[in-house]
Design an enzyme around this catalytic site. Structure first.
Site, PDB file in Angstrom:
ATOM      1  N   LEU A   1      72.616 -68.400  35.472  1.00 54.58           N
ATOM      2  CA  LEU A   1      73.153 -70.112  35.142  1.00 54.58           C
ATOM      3  C   LEU A   1      74.147 -70.264  34.012  1.00 54.58           C
ATOM      4  CD1 LEU A   1      69.640 -69.372  32.425  1.00 54.58           C
ATOM      5  CD2 LEU A   1      69.601 -70.250  34.609  1.00 54.58           C
ATOM      6  N   CYS A   2      74.592 -71.984  34.131  1.00 56.15           N
ATOM      7  CA  CYS A   2      75.559 -71.779  33.894  1.00 56.15           C
ATOM      8  C   CYS A   2      76.032 -71.385  31.893  1.00 56.15           C
ATOM      9  CB  CYS A   2      75.639 -73.354  34.048  1.00 56.15           C
ATOM     10  SG  CYS A   2      75.876 -73.958  35.165  1.00 56.15           S
ATOM     11  N   PRO A   3      76.750 -71.165  32.199  1.00 55.71           N
ATOM     12  CA  PRO A   3      78.340 -71.635  33.290  1.00 55.71           C
ATOM     13  C   PRO A   3      78.360 -70.241  33.868  1.00 55.71           C
ATOM     14  CG  PRO A   3      78.872 -70.663  29.656  1.00 55.71           C
ATOM     15  CD  PRO A   3      77.397 -70.575  30.525  1.00 55.71           C
TER      16      PRO A   3
ATOM     17  N   ASP B   1      71.133 -72.139  39.696  1.00 55.35           N
ATOM     18  CA  ASP B   1      71.624 -72.889  38.708  1.00 55.35           C
ATOM     19  C   ASP B   1      72.030 -74.138  39.682  1.00 55.35           C
ATOM     20  OD1 ASP B   1      71.892 -74.384  36.533  1.00 55.35           O
ATOM     21  OD2 ASP B   1      72.269 -73.165  35.204  1.00 55.35           O
TER      22      ASP B   1
END
Ligand code: SF4
Lengths: 371, 78
Positions: free
Chosen positions: B15-17, B42
């Site tokens: 998932l970001c970041p 994502d």
């Protein structure tokens, strides 16, 4: 006197020609790294120093708990909302480079053993600040930078940003007087960048207290709009619900430890713990279901087969009886909630078996099971 | 690796970041003008990677979605 007024010292003339504080003899331009959280204060702090001609780059630490994006990425209803990483956005607005540093592993010790304790929830803000400034100190040493900027304001946060905590952060991080807080510098003793003339103390600020008005006025002065205003802080640890689920996890495991997957899963789904040795993670909607799919090979998982219903992971070591109970709970969240029986497939270590169970009624699920 | 084979950064499941962090760390080890292909799941990638490229002077050449995976091809700056 009049004459003096009109004859400017050489350095003044130079600073008019070169707004940056570049020493004309040595061509030295001070370099600072600004801790960028994505919120307004750190953005302003960086901007104030940039305005004085210092070369500024941003640094952002990813602990695994940062609010940035995750649940937006997971929950379907949030998918269409414009989503941005605020730290990247701030860097872009300021026109500076941003270094995002993965500190997930090192942060575990900060969170599980905070020397200065926790805030209102499981947020170890003071230790967290010390840790991040310490990492920034290491970074400036490795990269030939001169000082560190944070957006701290005395009195802004009742526990971690007080007059007494300011020297603690500077001292325990090892940054000492290479740590400049431009928004409240005038309330603090002069730091190295001020004494060396890399920044003009007179052009720094004396903000204090919980009010946000001076920051908002300064943002307006700089023409900054559309900045993020996170309510609680920069991470999930300030969130009461999240902290409750995390302390439940530690209690269930009998030790304060976690992996990245654990803390990601705490952000997703309904968490229901019927017994200390297992809990259910029930997807609340399609996006969460898709996210949990990615974990199902590592967990015992349940899925209704006679009716539509959410994917459910089981964290822990459930017995046969526990699985049946979990199937009944899950059935309550399926489309068969009003049916007499719901069939649920349970998969454990690649082996499937089926339970035909009556869905639990909402009042049969004790409130204390819901995390 | 020949000049036209992009360096692959696999950020699926992250998932970001984190995808941006993986990309940034890979970019540090590559020479200027290298081609990099980031693959992730994502959708935040579609916002974060262009923002990261704008900040650092890299150029997005192509971005597409394929079977729920996002592919971004970019060229590192000078
Ligand atoms: S809110 Fe979270 S990230 Fe911010 S200082 Fe506190 S613990 Fe650290």
């Amino acid at each position: 006197m009049v004459l003096q007024k009109h004859i400017r010292p050489f350095s003044d003339i130079i600073s008019i020609i070169f707004p940056a504080v570049i020493d004309p003899m040595t061509q030295f331009q001070p370099k600072a790294v600004a801790l960028i959280s994505g919120g307004l204060d750190s953005m302003l702090a960086a901007k104030v120093v940039m305005e004085q001609g210092v070369h500024v780059e941003g640094i952002n630490f990813y602990t695994g708990f940062c609010v940035e994006g995750h649940t937006h990425a997971i929950r379907k209803k949030d998918r269409n909302k414009p989503k941005r990483n605020n730290a990247l956005w701030v860097a872009e607005q300021l026109g500076i480079k941003l270094h995002i540093v993965d500190v997930i592993e090192e942060y575990k010790d900060v969170l599980t053993n905070p020397r200065h304790g926790y805030g209102a929830n499981l947020n170890p803000c003071l230790d967290c600040k010390i840790f991040m400034v310490g990492k920034a100190k290491q970074w400036i040493q490795d990269n030939g930078f001169d000082f560190i900027i944070t957006g701290e304001v005395i009195g802004q946060r009742p526990k971690s940003q007080r007059k007494e905590t300011m020297p603690i952060v500077a001292r325990e991080s090892g940054a000492d007087d290479r740590l400049l807080r431009p928004l409240c510098a005038k309330n603090l003793p002069p730091t190295l960048p001020e004494r060396e003339g890399w920044v003009d103390r007179e052009k720094l600020y004396d903000f204090s207290g919980r009010t946000r008005k001076p920051q908002m006025a300064l943002a307006k002065q700089f023409g900054l709009v559309d900045y993020a205003q996170p309510a609680g802080g920069c991470c999930f640890l300030t969130d009461e619900n999240y902290s409750r689920k995390l302390s439940d996890l530690w209690q269930a495991r009998g030790e304060k430890q976690y992996e990245l997957d654990d803390i990601m899963l705490l952000k997703v789904g309904r968490h229901i713990r019927p017994a200390p040795h297992f809990k259910l993670i029930v997807a609340r909607e399609e996006g969460e279901g898709r996210f949990l799919q990615g974990y199902k090979n590592r967990f015992t998982h349940l899925q209704p087969v006679s009716h539509g219903g959410p994917l459910t992971l089981i964290d822990g070591k459930p017995s046969e009886q526990d699985l049946e109970l979990a199937a009944r709970i899950l059935a309550r969240y399926s489309q068969g909630r009003d049916a007499e029986m719901v069939e649920v497939e349970a998969t454990q270590a690649g082996q499937s078996r089926f339970f035909k169970v009556p869905p639990m009624k909402p009042h049969e699920i004790p409130a204390e099971w819901m995390l | 690796m020949d000049a036209v084979t992009p360096h692959r950064v696999d950020a699926r499941g992250l998932l970001c970041p984190l995808p941006v962090i993986r990309l940034q760390d890979a970019a540090k080890t590559l020479p200027p003008n290298s081609l990099v292909e980031l693959i992730g799941t994502d959708p935040g990638i579609l916002n974060d990677v262009p923002a990261w490229c704008r900040i650092n002077g890299h150029q997005i050449l192509e971005s597409r979605e394929e079977n729920g995976e996002f592919h971004v091809l970019l060229k590192l700056g000078e």
